[in-house]
Design an enzyme around this catalytic site. Structure first.
Site, PDB file in Angstrom:
ATOM      1  N   GLU A  88       0.850  -1.184   0.000  1.00 20.90           N
ATOM      2  CA  GLU A  88       0.000   0.000   0.000  1.00 20.90           C
ATOM      3  C   GLU A  88       0.885   1.232   0.000  1.00 20.90           C
ATOM      4  O   GLU A  88       1.780   1.371   0.835  1.00 20.90           O
ATOM      5  CB  GLU A  88      -0.948   0.051   1.191  1.00 20.90           C
ATOM      6  CG  GLU A  88      -1.836   1.292   1.125  1.00 20.90           C
ATOM      7  CD  GLU A  88      -2.979   1.303   2.113  1.00 20.90           C
ATOM      8  OE1 GLU A  88      -3.818   2.217   2.032  1.00 20.90           O
ATOM      9  OE2 GLU A  88      -3.028   0.402   2.973  1.00 20.90           O
ATOM     10  N   GLU A 113       4.444   5.009   4.167  1.00 17.78           N
ATOM     11  CA  GLU A 113       3.895   6.314   4.557  1.00 17.78           C
ATOM     12  C   GLU A 113       4.985   7.085   5.285  1.00 17.78           C
ATOM     13  O   GLU A 113       5.602   6.564   6.212  1.00 17.78           O
ATOM     14  CB  GLU A 113       2.679   6.122   5.467  1.00 17.78           C
ATOM     15  CG  GLU A 113       2.100   7.404   6.028  1.00 17.78           C
ATOM     16  CD  GLU A 113       1.618   8.356   4.937  1.00 17.78           C
ATOM     17  OE1 GLU A 113       2.164   9.483   4.869  1.00 17.78           O
ATOM     18  OE2 GLU A 113       0.703   7.976   4.170  1.00 17.78           O
ATOM     19  N   ASP A 163      -2.520  12.399  -3.582  1.00 14.02           N
ATOM     20  CA  ASP A 163      -2.724  13.839  -3.759  1.00 14.02           C
ATOM     21  C   ASP A 163      -3.020  14.142  -5.229  1.00 14.02           C
ATOM     22  O   ASP A 163      -2.266  13.735  -6.110  1.00 14.02           O
ATOM     23  CB  ASP A 163      -1.487  14.612  -3.304  1.00 14.02           C
ATOM     24  CG  ASP A 163      -1.780  16.093  -3.173  1.00 14.02           C
ATOM     25  OD1 ASP A 163      -1.875  16.761  -4.221  1.00 14.02           O
ATOM     26  OD2 ASP A 163      -1.915  16.584  -2.043  1.00 14.02           O
ATOM     27  N   ASP A 199     -11.028  10.822  -5.489  1.00  3.53           N
ATOM     28  CA  ASP A 199     -12.276  11.583  -5.473  1.00  3.53           C
ATOM     29  C   ASP A 199     -12.169  12.830  -6.350  1.00  3.53           C
ATOM     30  O   ASP A 199     -12.984  13.740  -6.240  1.00  3.53           O
ATOM     31  CB  ASP A 199     -12.655  11.973  -4.039  1.00  3.53           C
ATOM     32  CG  ASP A 199     -11.595  12.826  -3.358  1.00  3.53           C
ATOM     33  OD1 ASP A 199     -10.500  12.987  -3.938  1.00  3.53           O
ATOM     34  OD2 ASP A 199     -11.852  13.330  -2.249  1.00  3.53           O
ATOM     35  N   THR A 234     -13.678   5.875   3.923  1.00  2.00           N
ATOM     36  CA  THR A 234     -12.935   6.619   4.936  1.00  2.00           C
ATOM     37  C   THR A 234     -13.733   7.845   5.365  1.00  2.00           C
ATOM     38  O   THR A 234     -14.685   8.264   4.702  1.00  2.00           O
ATOM     39  CB  THR A 234     -11.580   7.079   4.389  1.00  2.00           C
ATOM     40  OG1 THR A 234     -11.803   8.057   3.358  1.00  2.00           O
ATOM     41  CG2 THR A 234     -10.800   5.906   3.807  1.00  2.00           C
ATOM     42  N   PHE A 236     -12.726  10.898   5.293  1.00  2.00           N
ATOM     43  CA  PHE A 236     -12.524  11.918   4.273  1.00  2.00           C
ATOM     44  C   PHE A 236     -13.474  11.681   3.099  1.00  2.00           C
ATOM     45  O   PHE A 236     -14.102  12.596   2.578  1.00  2.00           O
ATOM     46  CB  PHE A 236     -11.071  11.881   3.800  1.00  2.00           C
ATOM     47  CG  PHE A 236     -10.726  12.963   2.830  1.00  2.00           C
ATOM     48  CD1 PHE A 236     -10.290  14.205   3.269  1.00  2.00           C
ATOM     49  CD2 PHE A 236     -10.839  12.764   1.462  1.00  2.00           C
ATOM     50  CE1 PHE A 236      -9.973  15.221   2.378  1.00  2.00           C
ATOM     51  CE2 PHE A 236     -10.529  13.767   0.558  1.00  2.00           C
ATOM     52  CZ  PHE A 236     -10.101  14.997   1.025  1.00  2.00           C
ATOM     53  N   GLU A 237     -13.601  10.405   2.694  1.00  2.00           N
ATOM     54  CA  GLU A 237     -14.449  10.054   1.558  1.00  2.00           C
ATOM     55  C   GLU A 237     -15.926  10.296   1.888  1.00  2.00           C
ATOM     56  O   GLU A 237     -16.681  10.822   1.065  1.00  2.00           O
ATOM     57  CB  GLU A 237     -14.215   8.589   1.216  1.00  2.00           C
ATOM     58  CG  GLU A 237     -14.981   8.081   0.008  1.00  2.00           C
ATOM     59  CD  GLU A 237     -14.637   6.644  -0.316  1.00  2.00           C
ATOM     60  OE1 GLU A 237     -15.220   6.124  -1.278  1.00  2.00           O
ATOM     61  OE2 GLU A 237     -13.813   6.049   0.388  1.00  2.00           O
TER      62      GLU A 237
END
Length: 255
Positions: A88, A113, A163, A199, A234, A236-237
């Site tokens: 990931e 990450e 991003d 998105d 998520t 955010f989603e």
């Protein structure tokens, strides 16, 4: 990456809507899998980094050319064996990673990450949910892929909400570019998959073009895929969906 932190910029209205071509978006030599973000490590995250970091954090080491085999050997020494390995890239605060690892306990997830609060948050979730099938590299995934992931060693790659670099003059900084996609595809076993989600529609269109033009990959759908059951929504989603924003999933398989 900004899949759960909520820190990246909301949709700007300055991206031209013309459908991009892969040839229009050159792959910059210095592309990175992350954007530098400010953030404070909470007490719980710091404790998780101290207590669980030594067990689950992996060091970036260019002298480890097959990280998947190394992880498999380490797991075997502990009496464990994983059926699949998924990389990931940019897991944000790690909520989706922890969820997927929980519903797929026979898969080892290697997450990249650089954002320390996100690393700490995922380690905290791992401790709370008793998850043992995640390993973390706090390093740029572009360098990890180039130096530590052997060809045809991965069963899957997840890239959720990278991003979008909204402004057209910044599109060249996007992660999904032809040269990088070729590298990703080469690291997959035959039948392995790349699952991207975004998105931001112009980025979804670019992803569809770039992934579709890679000869090592085949689209699992005519255009965009249905959201696989394993990928949770998520925070955010969910916020974006409430505001009327779309979300696009793309799933391509290695031929």
């Amino acid at each position: 990456m900004g899949n759960e932190s909520g820190e990246r910029v909301e949709h700007a209205g300055d991206v031209e809507s013309t459908k991009p071509s892969a040839a229009d978006v050159p792959f910059p030599r210095a592309v990175r899998s992350f954007v530098t973000r400010a953030g404070r490590v909470t007490t719980g995250q710091a404790r998780a980094l101290t207590d669980l970091g030594p067990r689950y954090l992996l060091a970036f080491d260019p002298n480890t050319p097959d990280l998947v085999a190394t992880c498999a050997a380490s797991a075997s020494a502990q009496g464990k064996q994983y059926e699949k390995t998924v990389l990931e890239i940019g897991f944000g605060m790690g909520a989706a990673t922890a969820h997927i690892a929980g519903v797929q306990p026979d898969t080892l997830f290697i997450g990249c990450e650089v954002h320390e609060p996100g690393v700490g948050a995922l380690l905290k979730s791992m401790g709370e949910q008793n998850l043992d099938n995640i390993r973390i590299l706090q390093h740029d995934a572009v360098e990890v892929l180039a130096s530590m992931i052997a060809p045809a060693s991965l069963d899957g790659i997840h890239i959720f909400f990278p991003d979008p670099w909204h402004k057209k003059r910044h599109n060249k900084r996007r992660l999904i570019q032809p040269a990088f996609v070729r590298e990703l595809a080469s690291r997959l076993k035959p039948g392995g998959y790349i699952h991207c989600a975004t998105d931001w529609q112009p980025y979804a269109e670019q992803m569809l073009v770039v992934l579709g033009e890679e000869s090592l990959l085949a689209n699992s759908a005519e255009t965009y895929a249905q959201k696989p059951d394993y990928r949770p929504l998520t925070k955010f989603e969910l916020r974006g969906l409430k505001l009327g924003h779309g979300v696009w999933d793309l799933v391509f398989h290695r031929v």
